[in-house]
Design a protein around this motif. Structure first.
Motif, PDB file in Angstrom:
ATOM      1  N   PHE A 136       0.834  -1.199   0.000  1.00  0.00           N
ATOM      2  CA  PHE A 136       0.000   0.000   0.000  1.00  0.00           C
ATOM      3  C   PHE A 136       0.869   1.250   0.000  1.00  0.00           C
ATOM      4  O   PHE A 136       0.672   2.150  -0.816  1.00  0.00           O
ATOM      5  N   PHE A 137       1.818   1.342   0.925  1.00  0.00           N
ATOM      6  CA  PHE A 137       2.606   2.570   1.028  1.00  0.00           C
ATOM      7  C   PHE A 137       3.516   2.787  -0.173  1.00  0.00           C
ATOM      8  O   PHE A 137       3.719   3.922  -0.601  1.00  0.00           O
ATOM      9  N   GLU A 138       4.038   1.724  -0.748  1.00  0.00           N
ATOM     10  CA  GLU A 138       4.828   1.855  -1.973  1.00  0.00           C
ATOM     11  C   GLU A 138       3.958   2.397  -3.104  1.00  0.00           C
ATOM     12  O   GLU A 138       4.325   3.346  -3.804  1.00  0.00           O
ATOM     13  N   ARG A 139       2.774   1.831  -3.272  1.00  0.00           N
ATOM     14  CA  ARG A 139       1.862   2.270  -4.331  1.00  0.00           C
ATOM     15  C   ARG A 139       1.246   3.632  -4.024  1.00  0.00           C
ATOM     16  O   ARG A 139       0.997   4.417  -4.939  1.00  0.00           O
ATOM     17  N   PHE A 140       0.983   3.905  -2.750  1.00  0.00           N
ATOM     18  CA  PHE A 140       0.423   5.186  -2.338  1.00  0.00           C
ATOM     19  C   PHE A 140       1.361   6.321  -2.755  1.00  0.00           C
ATOM     20  O   PHE A 140       0.934   7.311  -3.353  1.00  0.00           O
ATOM     21  N   GLY A 141       2.636   6.169  -2.455  1.00  0.00           N
ATOM     22  CA  GLY A 141       3.617   7.177  -2.847  1.00  0.00           C
ATOM     23  C   GLY A 141       3.644   7.367  -4.346  1.00  0.00           C
ATOM     24  O   GLY A 141       3.654   8.501  -4.846  1.00  0.00           O
ATOM     25  N   ALA A 142       3.654   6.264  -5.094  1.00  0.00           N
ATOM     26  CA  ALA A 142       3.669   6.356  -6.559  1.00  0.00           C
ATOM     27  C   ALA A 142       2.410   7.041  -7.071  1.00  0.00           C
ATOM     28  O   ALA A 142       2.480   7.893  -7.967  1.00  0.00           O
ATOM     29  N   ALA A 143       1.246   6.714  -6.502  1.00  0.00           N
ATOM     30  CA  ALA A 143      -0.020   7.280  -6.967  1.00  0.00           C
ATOM     31  C   ALA A 143      -0.122   8.772  -6.689  1.00  0.00           C
ATOM     32  O   ALA A 143      -0.726   9.512  -7.468  1.00  0.00           O
ATOM     33  N   MET A 144       0.478   9.227  -5.572  1.00  0.00           N
ATOM     34  CA  MET A 144       0.399  10.661  -5.263  1.00  0.00           C
ATOM     35  C   MET A 144       1.641  11.416  -5.709  1.00  0.00           C
ATOM     36  O   MET A 144       1.724  12.628  -5.543  1.00  0.00           O
ATOM     37  N   GLY A 145       2.624  10.688  -6.290  1.00  0.00           N
ATOM     38  CA  GLY A 145       3.823  11.342  -6.804  1.00  0.00           C
ATOM     39  C   GLY A 145       4.794  11.784  -5.730  1.00  0.00           C
ATOM     40  O   GLY A 145       5.451  12.815  -5.868  1.00  0.00           O
ATOM     41  N   ALA A 146       4.902  11.009  -4.638  1.00  0.00           N
ATOM     42  CA  ALA A 146       5.803  11.352  -3.542  1.00  0.00           C
ATOM     43  C   ALA A 146       6.598  10.117  -3.114  1.00  0.00           C
ATOM     44  O   ALA A 146       6.111   9.002  -3.196  1.00  0.00           O
ATOM     45  N   THR A 147       7.801  10.348  -2.637  1.00  0.00           N
ATOM     46  CA  THR A 147       8.626   9.261  -2.114  1.00  0.00           C
ATOM     47  C   THR A 147       8.166   8.924  -0.704  1.00  0.00           C
ATOM     48  O   THR A 147       7.969   9.815   0.119  1.00  0.00           O
ATOM     49  N   VAL A 148       8.000   7.631  -0.423  1.00  0.00           N
ATOM     50  CA  VAL A 148       7.615   7.169   0.906  1.00  0.00           C
ATOM     51  C   VAL A 148       8.764   6.326   1.449  1.00  0.00           C
ATOM     52  O   VAL A 148       9.178   5.357   0.815  1.00  0.00           O
ATOM     53  N   THR A 149       9.271   6.707   2.627  1.00  0.00           N
ATOM     54  CA  THR A 149      10.391   6.009   3.251  1.00  0.00           C
ATOM     55  C   THR A 149       9.938   5.399   4.572  1.00  0.00           C
ATOM     56  O   THR A 149       9.498   6.130   5.467  1.00  0.00           O
TER      57      THR A 149
END
Length: 158
Positions: A136-149
């Protein structure tokens, strides 16, 4: 079963909040999500195909939002029926805080299941749940255009 994590999202808190409430972003972020729709200001209806290894049930159910403090926190509670496999339910506390120009998100979830799902074993279910969260968090970042660490640390506060 408890699971969750802390994440640094390279976007302002208001943008993260908006993305968390955008059904198109959520559909792109939730692995196996076939459908997710707002049915009221605090409720979502959804259909998700879950990969539990040996079986891949489709869960139909809903999510309720409570304890809403806009751009800061809410609790999601949901139940879904997976056909002959039984019922899965859970809740998650989501807390957002500013981290400079980024956002710190704490996600702490609890879940359980009944019937045939529990016969698959808690280890399989727990591993699948954490994989769903990580995905979810990997895809969430991609979907909103932000890096998630992902971050290490205490899950009780940002």
């Amino acid at each position: 079963m408890d699971f969750g994590g802390r994440y640094r999202i390279a976007a302002p808190r208001i943008a993260v909040w908006a993305a968390l409430n955008d059904t198109e972003v959520l559909k792109a972020a939730v692995p196996g999500c076939h459908r997710i729709d707002w049915i009221s200001e605090t409720a979502l209806d959804l259909e998700i195909k879950v990969n539990l290894g040996v079986v891949q049930p489709v869960f139909k159910g809903g999510l309720e939002l409570s304890g809403i403090v806009p751009a800061e926190r809410y609790t999601l509670s949901g139940k879904g029926k997976g056909g002959l496999l039984g019922l899965a339910e859970g809740s998650a506390d989501i807390i957002l805080a500013d981290a400079g120009a980024a956002t710190l998100m704490v996600f702490a979830a609890r879940g359980g299941a009944s019937g045939q799902i529990m016969r698959l074993g808690k280890a399989i279910i727990g591993n699948s749940a954490q994989k769903v969260i990580d995905g979810f968090f990997e895809r969430f970042g991609a979907a909103m255009g932000a890096t998630v660490t992902p971050l290490e640390g205490d899950l009780t506060s940002p």
